[in-house]
Design an enzyme around this catalytic site. Structure first.
Site, mmCIF file in Angstrom:
data_model
loop_
_atom_site.group_PDB
_atom_site.id
_atom_site.type_symbol
_atom_site.label_atom_id
_atom_site.label_comp_id
_atom_site.label_asym_id
_atom_site.label_seq_id
_atom_site.Cartn_x
_atom_site.Cartn_y
_atom_site.Cartn_z
ATOM 1 C CB SER A 155 40.557 35.260 38.499
ATOM 2 O OG SER A 155 40.089 35.928 39.654
ATOM 3 C CG HIS A 205 40.456 38.629 35.760
ATOM 4 N ND1 HIS A 205 39.934 39.398 34.738
ATOM 5 C CD2 HIS A 205 39.436 38.421 36.617
ATOM 6 C CE1 HIS A 205 38.649 39.637 34.965
ATOM 7 N NE2 HIS A 205 38.327 39.057 36.111
ATOM 8 C CG ASP A 255 37.788 38.999 39.743
ATOM 9 O OD1 ASP A 255 37.209 39.502 38.767
ATOM 10 O OD2 ASP A 255 38.236 37.836 39.751
ATOM 11 C CG MET A 299 34.215 41.430 43.993
ATOM 12 S SD MET A 299 33.775 39.791 44.561
ATOM 13 C CE MET A 299 34.416 38.798 43.204
ATOM 14 C CG HIS A 330 35.802 42.051 36.449
ATOM 15 N ND1 HIS A 330 35.374 40.750 36.597
ATOM 16 C CD2 HIS A 330 34.678 42.778 36.209
ATOM 17 C CE1 HIS A 330 34.063 40.695 36.454
ATOM 18 N NE2 HIS A 330 33.617 41.918 36.219
ATOM 19 C CG MET A 333 32.546 42.560 39.541
ATOM 20 S SD MET A 333 32.957 40.887 40.012
ATOM 21 C CE MET A 333 34.742 41.019 40.034
ATOM 22 C CG MET A 335 29.943 38.892 34.616
ATOM 23 S SD MET A 335 31.566 38.588 35.385
ATOM 24 C CE MET A 335 31.364 37.072 36.291
ATOM 25 N N GLY A 342 34.116 33.189 43.189
ATOM 26 C CA GLY A 342 34.793 32.216 42.338
ATOM 27 C C GLY A 342 34.140 30.852 42.539
ATOM 28 C CG ASP A 388 35.355 36.710 34.947
ATOM 29 O OD1 ASP A 388 35.767 35.678 35.513
ATOM 30 O OD2 ASP A 388 35.405 37.845 35.464
HETATM 31 C C1 DX5 Z 1 33.573 36.382 39.685
HETATM 32 C C2 DX5 Z 1 34.871 36.941 39.154
HETATM 33 C C3 DX5 Z 1 35.694 35.947 38.436
HETATM 34 C C4 DX5 Z 1 36.166 34.795 39.297
HETATM 35 C C5 DX5 Z 1 36.253 33.598 38.389
HETATM 36 O O1 DX5 Z 1 32.747 37.394 40.098
HETATM 37 O O2 DX5 Z 1 34.628 38.014 38.250
HETATM 38 O O3 DX5 Z 1 36.818 36.561 37.792
HETATM 39 O O4 DX5 Z 1 37.392 35.022 39.911
HETATM 40 O O5 DX5 Z 1 36.510 32.475 39.163
HETATM 41 P P1 DX5 Z 1 36.229 31.000 38.655
HETATM 42 O O6 DX5 Z 1 37.116 30.787 37.474
HETATM 43 O O7 DX5 Z 1 36.573 30.168 39.843
HETATM 44 O O8 DX5 Z 1 34.764 30.914 38.273
HETATM 45 ZN ZN ZN Z 2 36.402 38.784 37.035
#
Ligand code: DX5
Ligand code: ZN
Length: 223
Positions: free
Chosen positions: A9, A34, A36, A38, A67, A69, A138, A145, A176
């Site tokens: 990610s 990946h 992310d 948001m 992904h 969000m 999730m 992260g 994830d």
């Molecule tokens: C969290 C994201 C993840 C995140 C994972 O909302 O969807 O993809 O980047 O990060 P780690 O591996 O640090 O938990």
């Molecule tokens: Zn993610």
């Protein structure tokens, strides 16, 4: 295909050196990248949006696993497909017309994914199973992260694996949040086929080696 696929990610990457980070992933054993997205509404955090996705795509030689969000993701599907998404994953909790949304994703030529928050039961997918190429579980609450892996995810993965098998679905199971060498093996044993990893890759001394280790940790039988 050899499982698990590893999808680092970029949320945990150095944003000031994104091109360098993407090139590192190109040369690493990573399978997907990946991405992310948001919106600060569905999740408390804001990450980045379309221009950054496009910029990553310009340098990436691996498929972008996007992904979303964001609330009402159907508003942005076409734009993210144009920005280079190979997979588009929307949250069940943010998609009021999930059936239509999944059809749209496939019509755009992308892999169609649904993500479930830790509290959302897998049986809610029952009526869209035939439309799914991927289910993202999730294993932390989405938004950040570096959070701690939620152990209940093992049970949920097993449950989802059984559900997909009895429906004859070949959908991938992506995990994830908080994924590392500590849990990769057990996750794959429970039925996971794709592992997302942010911190455990980008905070490692050698991210490329960390990706390779995750891949082999996922292939070792758990004692
Ligand atoms: C969290 C994201 C993840 C995140 C994972 O909302 O969807 O993809 O980047 O990060 P780690 O591996 O640090 O938990
Ligand atoms: Zn993610």
């Amino acid at each position: 295909m050899k499982y698990p696929l590893i999808a680092p990610s970029v949320l945990a990457a150095d944003f000031a050196n994104l091109q360098r980070e993407v090139e590192m992933l190109n040369d690493s054993p990573a399978d997907w990248i990946h991405v992310d997205v948001m919106d600060g509404v569905f999740v408390p955090n804001i990450s980045f949006g379309l221009p950054v996705c496009e910029a990553i795509h310009r340098h990436a030689r691996k498929p972008l696993d996007v992904h979303l969000m964001i609330m009402q993701p159907e508003r942005y599907l076409e734009a993210f497909a144009k920005a280079g998404a190979a997979s588009l994953t929307v949250h069940l909790e943010a998609s009021p017309h999930l059936h239509r949304t999944l059809s749209q994703i496939r019509e755009l030529g992308c892999r169609a994914g649904v993500a479930l928050n830790p509290h959302t039961p897998v049986w809610l997918l029952e009526n869209v199973l035939h439309q799914l190429d991927l289910v993202l579980l999730m294993s932390v609450n989405p938004g950040f992260g570096g959070q701690e892996f939620i152990e209940q995810t093992y049970r949920k993965t097993t449950e989802l694996r059984r559900m997909l098998q009895s429906a004859g679905s070949a959908a991938l199971i992506e995990i994830d949040g908080g994924v590392s060498n500590q849990n990769a093996g057990a996750l794959v044993e429970a039925g996971a086929t794709v592992l997302v990893a942010g911190s455990s890759v980008f905070k490692a001394d050698s991210p490329a080696e960390a990706i390779g280790q995750l891949k082999s940790a996922g292939r070792q039988p758990v004692a």
